[in-house]
Design a protein around this motif. Structure first.
Motif, PDB file in Angstrom:
ATOM      1  N   PHE A  33       8.959  -0.821  35.027  1.00 52.59           N
ATOM      2  CA  PHE A  33       9.540  -0.110  34.680  1.00 52.59           C
ATOM      3  C   PHE A  33      10.504  -0.409  33.760  1.00 52.59           C
ATOM      4  N   PRO A  39       5.980   2.266  31.068  1.00 51.72           N
ATOM      5  CA  PRO A  39       6.193   3.900  31.336  1.00 51.72           C
ATOM      6  C   PRO A  39       6.015   4.529  32.555  1.00 51.72           C
ATOM      7  N   GLU A  96       0.765   3.791  19.025  1.00 55.69           N
ATOM      8  CA  GLU A  96       0.932   5.549  19.400  1.00 55.69           C
ATOM      9  C   GLU A  96       1.113   5.339  20.965  1.00 55.69           C
ATOM     10  N   VAL A  99       3.623   8.022  23.796  1.00 57.68           N
ATOM     11  CA  VAL A  99       3.261   8.747  24.056  1.00 57.68           C
ATOM     12  C   VAL A  99       1.883   8.309  25.035  1.00 57.68           C
ATOM     13  N   LEU A 102       2.249   7.569  28.628  1.00 55.57           N
ATOM     14  CA  LEU A 102       3.284   7.845  29.655  1.00 55.57           C
ATOM     15  C   LEU A 102       2.351   9.611  29.673  1.00 55.57           C
TER      16      LEU A 102
ATOM     17  N   GLY B  47       5.772  17.163  20.574  1.00 58.24           N
ATOM     18  CA  GLY B  47       4.997  16.334  21.720  1.00 58.24           C
ATOM     19  C   GLY B  47       3.994  15.461  20.567  1.00 58.24           C
ATOM     20  N   GLY B  51       6.422  13.403  19.037  1.00 52.96           N
ATOM     21  CA  GLY B  51       5.669  12.225  19.269  1.00 52.96           C
ATOM     22  C   GLY B  51       6.911  11.532  20.823  1.00 52.96           C
ATOM     23  N   TYR B  52       7.906  13.442  21.314  1.00 55.92           N
ATOM     24  CA  TYR B  52       8.461  13.180  22.598  1.00 55.92           C
ATOM     25  C   TYR B  52       7.935  14.418  23.566  1.00 55.92           C
ATOM     26  N   VAL B  53       7.541  12.967  24.804  1.00 56.44           N
ATOM     27  CA  VAL B  53       6.506  13.967  25.547  1.00 56.44           C
ATOM     28  C   VAL B  53       7.190  14.523  26.522  1.00 56.44           C
ATOM     29  N   ARG B 105      14.907   6.768  24.209  1.00 55.73           N
ATOM     30  CA  ARG B 105      13.794   6.091  24.147  1.00 55.73           C
ATOM     31  C   ARG B 105      13.297   7.346  24.530  1.00 55.73           C
ATOM     32  N   ILE B 107      10.767   8.010  27.080  1.00 52.20           N
ATOM     33  CA  ILE B 107      10.392   8.094  28.249  1.00 52.20           C
ATOM     34  C   ILE B 107      11.945   8.352  28.935  1.00 52.20           C
ATOM     35  N   ALA B 110      10.954  12.283  28.867  1.00 50.71           N
ATOM     36  CA  ALA B 110       9.992  12.688  29.215  1.00 50.71           C
ATOM     37  C   ALA B 110      11.065  13.100  30.740  1.00 50.71           C
ATOM     38  N   ARG B 185       7.898   9.751  14.663  1.00 53.62           N
ATOM     39  CA  ARG B 185       6.456   9.599  15.621  1.00 53.62           C
ATOM     40  C   ARG B 185       6.260   8.056  15.220  1.00 53.62           C
TER      41      ARG B 185
ATOM     42  N   HIS C  92       2.250   4.512   9.948  1.00 55.83           N
ATOM     43  CA  HIS C  92       0.617   4.379   9.748  1.00 55.83           C
ATOM     44  C   HIS C  92      -0.063   5.607  10.100  1.00 55.83           C
TER      45      HIS C  92
END
Lengths: 291, 310, 238
Positions: A33, A39, A96, A99, A102, B47, B51-53, B105, B107, B110, B185, C92
């Motif tokens: 990491f 991740p 992408e 996400v 992860l 999420g 785009g944030y998990v 960021r 992660i 998360a 995202r 995108h």
């Protein structure tokens, strides 16, 4: 609550041993990491897998540490395969990847955890060895031998890896790939091969870390959940990309946890790593020694 | 307009079913599936759209449950107040975590959610008022007429919550907030430089998401007549709340609903017929399969299928 | 006339590495300004500090005589600073048209109907009108660069920073992009151009600054820059 100096000192001493152990189990994550930006929330799960494999190999008669060492090449290959898969499926596609990458590792961690439950059951497993169970008496203080063994292995592991990363060509290429992939390509090295190799090393190290984990205490499949906190705490506190920082961060965590354990008991100790992690993220997310 | 009519019809059906003689088990399992509809819809707001998990859905959900228990125990609060409290606590937690980590960021956010999960569990384990590690038994008040049992009533309540959650998600998706979240995202830096106040929008999404999760947690103690930390704050809530939108499709509000209905039903069947461990394994395997093979989920597959058959 | 943008003694470090060292410059309104320098000299870092994606440790940045050093990037964009990215970063999951609706909604605060009209105007002016319903994945390199500029234009900027918009493009494509920038400048927009394609920078700029290792090594008209031995040394190596 009377805080005796003796108790505090013993807690600190134990914390130092614990801290080095935490540093050693986090070093793989520091590479995967910290350096490679993967991740890798499945890192603790792979380590627990290493613990169970050590359990199996040790049950054939081998000393747990040796079992861990024997498993390292196996886990190295596993690491290479996992990274290759991750790269082809996610990193290459770029966009992408965050996400989904992860989510992938999260799913992987669960699959490993449940797989272990199905094979071994939820009960705790331990290994036997001559150094497990007895303690070294230093004056009034007792230092469990198993902690000393873990401490020793941890130091050797940390320094070997640090040396490897700073002295060998491949090692330095790994550090370089974290900072400038383009330059590496121009030098003729293949960044993907290097990252693959690095991830393999990180996973191989996790096998030995897993061996230490089961030496230090009993393991159960859900242990990876707790270690997400400890390993990420160490890596983030150290600062991404710093190997020697890992040792320092591990010590800070180990000593904090040990003191909390002594003062407030075992029901509070697991939260220390997570609490420390949140504090670092909120106050100084780049860590203490990072790039 | 079509949407609201469909919603009204579905609610009416749920209400009628609850008053009918249908087998009690349907409502017992249905409540859980509906809970997952709320959780996965809420998860997807942060999420899927931004785009944030969030791995720590259990923390928001669990705190909602405990907020309800505390109000019930201390004040005998009615269900609606419990749910409001759950939403408030979830929102506050969302704000706190967000302000601390959404600058970083993805992660780090998360991992922070996992940290919150464990800290939450540790706090409740050490709090004797709510029963500590062994938890608390709850004596349910009299069931409200016209419902025959608590489970049936809670089923309807959760159906209502699900409608609220989906409507909120649908509104966000189609509004300017949704476009901003999608820009975040797609490319957060480009979004900032295009005038999108990224931190503000992320915080809004996090607070709304947290509030819905907290609200979903509030009726749970009444449903079980029991609460305890380990299951309330389990990471398993997190993996389901994440897997369902990823399987259903994260770009559209219907995705999490599909994912929750599909996976939720599968989970109920597997848990009852095989085991709870296999259940988690199934979730994990399906999650990985979809993430690798069908990243746009069922909605994506459906779109591809309709495009190719044209 | 008061300068539009003032950069005063801006420094930026990454760990032990100094990316920018006390950089100062003024940009006049309506100016065509070129920023050159070898790779790693700090051009993009300077742009990131001006647009706000990076925070400089010391020094000040003023836009229209007001200090913006502590403002978030989105606030600077709303004040009138727009930029394109060196490696295009389109949204995108949105169509080309929707890409422009983002700044229209968030900077100019237009409803979608009006935003769509204005977006189509911009797309037509740069030759992307027929791709309005397409996605970024379907665009060619030069079209992606144009989209970057179009999105920046949609923010109705006073100052537009073009970060290597022509990198990797061939002859006629370079001219296409250069034309767009000229037209924008004619309509009153101040432009900072970062570019490696020397003939483009020479043609376009009224004034050029050359950066090397985080410091400004020379400043002046295109002709004087080209003849400057420091600049030649920086590009060809010591």
């Amino acid at each position: 609550m009377i805080l005796s100096f003796d108790l505090l000192f013993e807690a600190v001493l134990f914390g130092v041993l614990l801290g080095c152990f935490y540093a050693a189990v986090s070093i793989g994550l520091s590479v995967s990491f910290g350096l490679l930006d993967v991740p890798h929330v499945a890192h603790p799960a792979l380590m627990v897998l290493g613990s169970y494999c050590t359990f199996v190999v040790a049950s054939w008669g081998l000393d747990p540490i040796l079992a861990g060492i024997v498993l390292m090449p196996v886990f190295f290959v596993l690491g290479v395969l996992i990274y290759r898969f991750y790269y082809e499926t996610f990193e290459k596609r770029g966009t992408e990847a965050g996400v989904r990458g992860l989510a992938f590792f999260f799913g992987l961690a669960f699959i490993i955890e449940v797989g272990l439950i199905l094979v071994f059951g939820v009960d705790q497993r331990i290994v036997q060895a001559p150094y497990i169970g007895s303690s070294l008496a230093l004056g009034e203080y007792r230092l469990p031998y198993r902690m000393l063994v873990a401490f020793g292995v941890a130091l050797v592991l940390t320094f070997t890896l640090s040396l490897y990363l700073s002295k060998t060509f491949t090692g330095r290429a790994i550090k370089a790939v974290a900072q400038d992939e383009q330059a590496l390509r121009l030098m003729g090295a293949n960044p993907v091969r290097i990252k693959q190799w690095a991830f393999g090393i990180a996973t191989g190290v996790s096998a030995l870390a897993g061996a230490m984990l089961i030496i230090v205490g009993p393991v159960e499949p859900a242990l990876d959940r707790l270690y997400i906190g400890r390993t990420f705490c160490v890596v983030v506190l150290a600062g991404l990309g710093s190997m020697t920082g890992t040792l320092g961060a591990g010590l800070i965590l180990g000593i904090s946890e040990s003191i909390v354990l002594m003062m407030f008991g075992a029901s509070w100790a697991p939260a220390v790593a997570f609490g420390l992690l949140l504090v670092v993220l909120g106050v100084r997310p780049q860590g203490l020694f990072g790039r | 307009m079509k949407y609201w009519i469909t919603v009204a019809v579905l609610l009416a059906v749920a209400f009628a079913a609850a008053l009918s003689g249908v087998n009690e088990y349907v409502f017992y399992a249905g409540y859980i599936v509906l809970t997952f509809v709320v959780l996965s819809t809420a998860w997807n707001i942060l999420g899927g759209y931004a785009g944030y998990v969030n791995f720590g859905t259990g923390a928001f959900f669990g705190f909602g449950s405990y907020a309800a228990v505390v109000l019930f125990k201390a004040l005998g609060a009615p269900l609606i107040v419990q749910i409001a409290a759950g939403a408030a606590v979830g929102a506050a937690l969302g704000f706190a975590v967000g302000i601390m980590t959404l600058r970083l960021r993805g992660i780090f956010f998360a991992i922070a959610t996992v940290a919150i999960l464990f800290i939450a569990e540790t706090l409740m384990v050490n709090w004797r008022y709510v029963g500590g590690a062994t938890g608390l038994q709850l004596l349910r008040p009299e069931v409200m007429a016209p419902f025959g049992s608590y489970t049936r009533m809670l089923f309807v309540v959760m159906a209502l919550l699900a409608v609220i959650a989906i409507s909120v998600a649908r509104y966000i998706q189609t509004s300017w907030v949704g476009r901003g979240l999608r820009a975040i995202r797609d490319s957060e830096e480009a979004a900032e430089c295009s005038g999108v106040p990224t931190l503000k929008l992320k915080l809004i999404a996090c607070v709304v998401s947290g509030a819905l999760m907290g609200a979903a947690g509030a009726p749970m103690p009444m449903y079980l007549s029991f609460i305890e930390p380990a299951s309330s704050f389990s990471l398993n809530w997190g993996v389901s709340a994440l897997a369902m939108p990823m399987i259903g499709g994260t770009g559209h509000w219907i995705g999490p609903v599909i994912g929750a209905l599909l996976l939720g039903s599968v989970q109920q069947i597997v848990t009852v017929t095989i085991s709870n461990e296999i259940n988690v394994l199934v979730v994990g395997v399906l999650l990985v399969l979809f993430v690798v093979l069908a990243p746009d989920g069922v909605v994506g597959l459906f779109r591809k299928w309709t495009r190719s058959s044209k | 006339m008061d300068p539009l943008l003032q950069v005063r003694q801006v420094s930026k470090h990454f760990g032990g590495f100094t990316a920018l060292s006390e950089v100062s410059l003024d940009i006049a309104p309506g100016e065509r300004f070129g920023l050159i320098g070898p790779n790693g000299s700090g051009k993009t870092t300077l742009i990131n500090c001006i647009s706000g994606l990076l925070r400089n440790e010391s020094g000040k940045i003023l836009f229209q005589q007001k200090e913006i050093t502590t403002l978030a990037p989105y606030q600077r964009t709303r004040l009138g600073i727009a930029r394109s990215f060196q490696v295009p970063r389109p949204f995108h999951s949105m169509t080309v048209l929707e890409n422009l609706l983002v700044p229209f909604a968030y900077v100019v605060h237009l409803k979608d109907a009006e935003g769509t009209e204005r977006a189509m105007e911009i797309l037509e002016s740069i030759g992307l009108a027929d791709k309005a319903q397409g996605f970024a994945s379907q665009l060619s390199q030069v079209e992606l660069r144009k989209l970057e500029l179009a999105r920046a234009m949609a923010a109705k900027p006073r100052l537009l920073i073009s970060d290597e918009a022509m990198a990797g493009l061939a002859g006629a494509e370079v001219d296409e992009v250069l034309d767009i920038l000229f037209k924008l400048n004619e309509s009153g927009i101040t432009i900072i151009m970062i570019e490696h394609i020397m003939q483009a920078v020479m043609r376009f700029s009224q004034r050029i600054v050359c950066l090397d290792a985080g410091k400004i090594i020379c400043e002046g008209t295109p002709q004087s820059i080209v003849q400057n031995p420091e600049v030649q040394k920086a590009y060809l190596g010591a």
